[in-house]
Design a protein around this motif. Structure first.
Motif, mmCIF file in Angstrom:
data_model
loop_
_atom_site.group_PDB
_atom_site.id
_atom_site.type_symbol
_atom_site.label_atom_id
_atom_site.label_comp_id
_atom_site.label_asym_id
_atom_site.label_seq_id
_atom_site.Cartn_x
_atom_site.Cartn_y
_atom_site.Cartn_z
ATOM 1 N N CYS A 118 -23.308 -11.337 -48.468
ATOM 2 C CA CYS A 118 -23.737 -11.539 -49.864
ATOM 3 C C CYS A 118 -24.825 -12.602 -49.869
ATOM 4 O O CYS A 118 -24.709 -13.612 -49.173
ATOM 5 N N LEU A 120 -25.617 -14.659 -52.285
ATOM 6 C CA LEU A 120 -25.531 -15.669 -53.361
ATOM 7 C C LEU A 120 -24.918 -17.006 -52.969
ATOM 8 O O LEU A 120 -24.968 -17.954 -53.736
ATOM 9 N N ASP A 121 -24.304 -17.075 -51.806
ATOM 10 C CA ASP A 121 -23.962 -18.378 -51.231
ATOM 11 C C ASP A 121 -23.036 -19.251 -52.085
ATOM 12 O O ASP A 121 -23.201 -20.469 -52.128
ATOM 13 N N CYS A 122 -22.083 -18.644 -52.765
ATOM 14 C CA CYS A 122 -21.108 -19.457 -53.501
ATOM 15 C C CYS A 122 -20.346 -20.302 -52.483
ATOM 16 O O CYS A 122 -19.982 -19.814 -51.410
ATOM 17 N N PHE A 124 -17.444 -21.583 -52.197
ATOM 18 C CA PHE A 124 -16.016 -21.393 -51.897
ATOM 19 C C PHE A 124 -15.740 -20.046 -51.240
ATOM 20 O O PHE A 124 -14.592 -19.697 -50.978
ATOM 21 N N CYS A 125 -16.793 -19.238 -50.998
ATOM 22 C CA CYS A 125 -16.583 -17.833 -50.632
ATOM 23 C C CYS A 125 -16.976 -17.558 -49.176
ATOM 24 O O CYS A 125 -18.091 -17.881 -48.757
ATOM 25 N N THR A 127 -17.554 -14.719 -47.762
ATOM 26 C CA THR A 127 -18.654 -13.754 -47.670
ATOM 27 C C THR A 127 -19.986 -14.455 -47.896
ATOM 28 O O THR A 127 -20.975 -14.186 -47.212
ATOM 29 N N GLY A 128 -19.998 -15.386 -48.861
ATOM 30 C CA GLY A 128 -21.217 -16.110 -49.187
ATOM 31 C C GLY A 128 -21.682 -16.985 -48.031
ATOM 32 O O GLY A 128 -22.875 -17.027 -47.713
ATOM 33 N N GLY A 164 -14.783 -6.954 -53.428
ATOM 34 C CA GLY A 164 -14.797 -7.178 -51.992
ATOM 35 C C GLY A 164 -16.036 -7.966 -51.598
ATOM 36 O O GLY A 164 -16.482 -8.859 -52.327
ATOM 37 N N GLY A 166 -19.773 -8.932 -51.306
ATOM 38 C CA GLY A 166 -21.043 -8.632 -51.972
ATOM 39 C C GLY A 166 -21.025 -8.758 -53.478
ATOM 40 O O GLY A 166 -19.972 -8.860 -54.101
ATOM 41 N N GLU A 167 -22.235 -8.757 -54.049
ATOM 42 C CA GLU A 167 -22.398 -8.862 -55.496
ATOM 43 C C GLU A 167 -22.804 -7.477 -56.033
ATOM 44 O O GLU A 167 -23.933 -7.025 -55.817
ATOM 45 N N SER A 200 -20.850 -12.387 -60.376
ATOM 46 C CA SER A 200 -21.059 -13.818 -60.486
ATOM 47 C C SER A 200 -21.989 -14.114 -61.665
ATOM 48 O O SER A 200 -22.142 -15.269 -62.047
HETATM 49 FE FE1 SF4 Z 1 -20.416 -15.460 -54.668
HETATM 50 FE FE2 SF4 Z 1 -19.155 -13.096 -55.054
HETATM 51 FE FE3 SF4 Z 1 -21.218 -13.312 -53.326
HETATM 52 FE FE4 SF4 Z 1 -18.902 -14.460 -52.736
HETATM 53 S S1 SF4 Z 1 -19.252 -12.276 -52.955
HETATM 54 S S2 SF4 Z 1 -20.972 -15.360 -52.490
HETATM 55 S S3 SF4 Z 1 -18.186 -15.089 -54.752
HETATM 56 S S4 SF4 Z 1 -21.309 -13.627 -55.528
#
Ligand code: SF4
Ligand code: SAH
Length: 361
Positions: A118, A120-122, A124-125, A127-128, A164, A166-167, A200
């Motif tokens: 993903c 978006l680099d959140c 806490f995530c 995947t990010g 799951g 990805g955004e 997000s």
């Molecule tokens: Fe953020 Fe959702 Fe991407 Fe994780 S999967 S980085 S929570 S947008």
């Protein structure tokens, strides 16, 4: 029959009318399109050989030019703590993605991925933290559903959540294309009210999804009611402010007449204070909505740095107190249990297995 997936057109990327057009182009008849569609989606066919009511030459022709299956199941992991299962899939270009099936009392929910990683680099995530490789195709999103259905039977999956890897709204084409199939005639067991897209927050795309008229449920990953804190934990908030995102969510709610879910992953000292409770209450009461509290799953296995490394979960006692505080303010609240956390299967935590895959490419 030989199946070289990489050079062929993915049949699951096409709508029924596009399949009909392709068949006519192949010199066949339009009505064959419905037959093919039916084999793929109702009978879960994974090879053209199975399509017994199609002429043999047509099957051979289709096999040469089209692929029916976009993913291979590499591994199915069972949780020791619950009935949650994680599916690890491999794409034709050797990417790895994951889906999770979460059984509950009266439902079995499949958590779908929409991207490899993903962007978006959140903080806490998992995947990010992993970074981004590519969008999944419509076929790859649908095949997660088809291959899990094939394993457990067609009626098994009752609910779908786009939560799951990805955004979904950045892979808008994949999300819309798969919703188009999931909400089409072929699937009577999955009504639109049992499908949730989690985002997000991309305001323009939230509005576009509303206008597309699928009327599926929308979940916004809120995580903080304050612009500055949200920007720290979710960098996307620097591009699209919470104010604009909430405006888009209100638009979605008005146009689709559905109840919005606010997802709220509880992070100690960051979003679990009294002022958070008050501000979240205000946001939630402004429209028909509920709050879904998610206990934070540690992403320590990813060797995070910076803010990611400092994040800690709110204790379960404090989560309960926060949830009760919301309930006292007449907010509908659900606290998600950490089903399957032993296999890191919780939605939003998918990635561990794909790490090497991403680093090598
Ligand atoms: Fe953020 Fe959702 Fe991407 Fe994780 S999967 S980085 S929570 S947008
Ligand atoms: N990209 C979309 C959908 C995938 S994430 C989105 O962000 O909404 C699905 C949900 O899991 C989101 O609410 C996300 O914030 C949450 N999540 C991500 N990582 C998590 C973690 N480590 N612990 C708990 N929830 C997490």
């Amino acid at each position: 029959m030989k199946n070289d997936l990489s050079k062929k057109t993915e049949l699951k990327n096409l709508t029924l009318s596009e399949i009909e057009d392709h068949l006519v182009e192949l010199g066949s008849q339009k009505f064959r399109g419905k037959q093919v569609f039916n084999w793929m989606y109702n009978n879960l066919a994974t090879s053209f050989d199975e399509m017994q009511n199609l002429p043999k030459e047509l099957r051979a022709d289709l096999d040469e030019k089209y692929s029916l299956k976009t993913l291979e199941v590499l591994e199915v992991q069972n949780s020791a703590e619950s009935n949650t299962r994680k599916f690890l899939f491999e794409t034709s270009d050797k990417r790895k993605i994951e889906s999770v099936i979460i059984p509950d009392k009266d439902r079995n929910t499949l958590c779908l991925s929409t991207q490899v990683g993903c962007p978006l680099d959140c903080k806490f995530c998992a995947t990010g933290v992993l970074g981004f490789k590519r969008n999944l195709t419509v076929g790859e999103i649908i095949d997660q559903y088809m291959l899990v259905s094939k394993e457990f039977g067609k009626e098994y999956i009752t609910n779908l959540v786009y939560m799951g890897m990805g955004e979904p709204l950045i892979n808008f084409k994949g999300t819309i294309g798969s919703l188009n199939i999931f909400t089409s005639e072929f699937n009577k067991s999955l009504s639109r009210t049992r499908i949730t897209v989690s985002t997000s927050g991309i305001p323009g795309k939230i509005k576009e999804l509303a206008d597309n008229n699928f009327r599926v449920k929308l979940a916004l990953s809120l995580h903080s009611p304050f612009e500055d804190i949200r920007s720290k934990i979710m960098p996307i908030n620097r591009k699209y402010s919470l104010k604009d995102t909430l405006d888009a969510v209100h638009y979605y709610s008005r146009v689709t007449k559905t109840r919005i879910t606010f997802e709220y992953t509880m992070l100690k000292g960051i979003n679990d204070r009294q002022e958070d409770l008050e501000a979240l209450t205000k946001i939630s009461r402004a429209l028909p909505s509920k709050v879904n509290i998610i206990p934070f799953n540690s992403i320590a296995h990813m060797v995070p740095t910076g803010l990611s490394a400092e994040l800690e979960p709110t204790s379960s006692a404090d989560i309960e107190k926060f949830a009760d505080g919301l309930r006292d303010n007449n907010i509908t609240v659900m606290v998600r249990d950490t089903q399957g956390s032993d296999i890191a299967a919780a939605c939003g935590q998918l990635a561990a297995k794909t790490e090497n895959n991403l680093e090598q490419n």
